[in-house]
Design an enzyme around this catalytic site. Structure first.
Site, PDB file in Angstrom:
ATOM      1  N   ARG A 145       0.845  -1.192   0.000  1.00  0.00           N
ATOM      2  CA  ARG A 145       0.000   0.000   0.000  1.00  0.00           C
ATOM      3  C   ARG A 145       0.878   1.239   0.000  1.00  0.00           C
ATOM      4  NH1 ARG A 145      -5.131   0.064  -1.881  1.00  0.00           N
ATOM      5  NH2 ARG A 145      -6.455  -1.481  -0.856  1.00  0.00           N
ATOM      6  N   GLU A 163     -14.311  -6.443  -9.904  1.00  0.00           N
ATOM      7  CA  GLU A 163     -13.078  -6.331  -9.117  1.00  0.00           C
ATOM      8  C   GLU A 163     -12.603  -7.697  -8.648  1.00  0.00           C
ATOM      9  OE1 GLU A 163     -11.050  -3.904  -8.452  1.00  0.00           O
ATOM     10  OE2 GLU A 163     -12.154  -2.209  -9.280  1.00  0.00           O
ATOM     11  N   GLU A 209      -8.998  -8.905  -9.911  1.00  0.00           N
ATOM     12  CA  GLU A 209      -7.911  -9.002  -8.928  1.00  0.00           C
ATOM     13  C   GLU A 209      -7.504 -10.443  -8.645  1.00  0.00           C
ATOM     14  OE1 GLU A 209      -8.544  -6.894  -5.304  1.00  0.00           O
ATOM     15  OE2 GLU A 209      -8.240  -4.934  -6.240  1.00  0.00           O
ATOM     16  N   GLU A 226     -16.640   9.414   0.959  1.00  0.00           N
ATOM     17  CA  GLU A 226     -16.576   8.080   0.358  1.00  0.00           C
ATOM     18  C   GLU A 226     -17.617   7.155   0.975  1.00  0.00           C
ATOM     19  OE1 GLU A 226     -12.917   5.838   0.766  1.00  0.00           O
ATOM     20  OE2 GLU A 226     -13.390   4.716  -1.052  1.00  0.00           O
ATOM     21  N   GLU A 263      -1.434  -2.406 -10.013  1.00  0.00           N
ATOM     22  CA  GLU A 263      -1.532  -3.369  -8.922  1.00  0.00           C
ATOM     23  C   GLU A 263      -0.519  -4.499  -9.085  1.00  0.00           C
ATOM     24  OE1 GLU A 263      -6.216  -3.043  -7.719  1.00  0.00           O
ATOM     25  OE2 GLU A 263      -5.745  -4.210  -9.496  1.00  0.00           O
TER      26      GLU A 263
END
Lengths: 216, 216
Positions: free
Chosen positions: B84, B112, B116, B139, B160
């Site tokens: 991260r 997703e 992923e 958010e 990613e």
């Protein structure tokens, strides 16, 4: 931790994977795009994990979040209501606040609980830390279970227009289930306490529990 | 909801409290201080709830967050590991992603999970919404329980660098308790599923559970 499970590689031409703790990002520049007393926004130019140039906007919090599940002797949870400017709606939450760097999070939690609700607690137990939301910011927080409550006088921050009420624990969890407590930190701290108490929601003693070998 | 409990007023000279849904803030100006493809940062000049002038920095997310607790037929949870950038450390989390406005959150969650991890799920159940962190941003997110998994090929975003592994549910909760899954959305979604399963962590069937009157 269990061994990682082998999974199919999605990129056959990918380089050898880096060690788990190696940072695959490279930062080339950082510009302060915005700041106020609470946050800094940095605009970074980076090399991404795939080796391509990219950008990253990082919202840096100048404090750490704390959230307190405060439960009185009648098994009622202290909730705080306020209009959330960012969301544009009223929000019932557990007492929360920002703790400046340099202040101990537990001391900050004691202060926020006292200021927002006038409540003091005799026993405190940390029930976990968290990072929110780590794709865009570096905010971290701590959650506490506080019991042995006594009521004093609140001293809210001038920017806060707060209401305080006490709601039985089982009813608070029903509010969570009805979506009436949307705040993520509140939901997580309450779910954590619910798991500590077990499916019967039987109260746990923070002092005893902290010294046991049970999962927190 | 239960009636609010009367609490001592901390400001005797305070005006009559506004109705719970009235916005006590007044915005006088808004300036776009920063933007990138994912966020906008607005600097607002406001009148605060106490009537004094103030400022508010609002981080607006251009998408909504989704997080997926995907559990296979051997009761293992799909976890994703990545470095991260904002936190400066490696992080194991549930599959998460940002869903652009205009895309259905459930469709975004399916996408997703597939991108992923390469995993597709036959049954999906929404297990709650959330707002994170509402003092500074707007958010919102949605959490899902996905079961009936089949493994395909992952197609991660170029930014990613992901590892995927499957960990037994009880071990995942032990990781949470050891602080090894700091991400707030991951923790909340896992705690929610743990509560659905009860203290024995017995698996729940998403389809049956969605139609029942049990608390989610």
């Amino acid at each position: 931790m269990p061994d990682p499970e082998p999974t199919p590689s999605s990129r056959s031409a990918a380089p050898e994977p880096v060690a788990a703790n190696d940072n695959p990002w490279r930062r080339h520049s950082r510009r302060l795009a915005y700041e106020n007393p609470w946050i800094e926004v940095h605009h970074d130019e980076v090399t991404r994990p795939d080796g391509q140039p990219g950008i990253y906007g990082v919202v840096h919090f100048r404090g750490r979040a704390v959230g307190i599940v405060a439960i009185d002797d009648e098994d009622r949870v202290v909730l705080v209501g306020q209009f959330r400017y960012t969301m544009g709606h009223y929000s019932w939450e557990i007492p929360e606040g920002g703790v400046p760097e340099g202040e101990d999070p537990l001391e900050g939690a004691r202060r926020e609980l006292r200021e927002e609700t006038g409540v003091e607690a005799s026993t405190w137990r940390e029930i976990g830390g968290l990072e929110i939301p780590n794709s865009i910011s570096d905010e971290i927080g701590f959650m506490y279970l506080a019991t042995g409550l006594t009521q004093g006088t609140a001293e809210p921050d001038p920017t806060e227009d707060l209401r305080v009420r006490r709601v039985p624990f089982t009813e608070v969890m029903a509010m969570v289930d009805r979506g009436e407590i949307p705040d993520a930190l509140s939901q997580l701290a309450l779910e954590r306490v619910a798991r500590l108490r077990g499916s019967s929601y039987e109260a746990v003693d923070p002092v005893d529990a902290a010294g046991s070998s049970e999962p927190r």
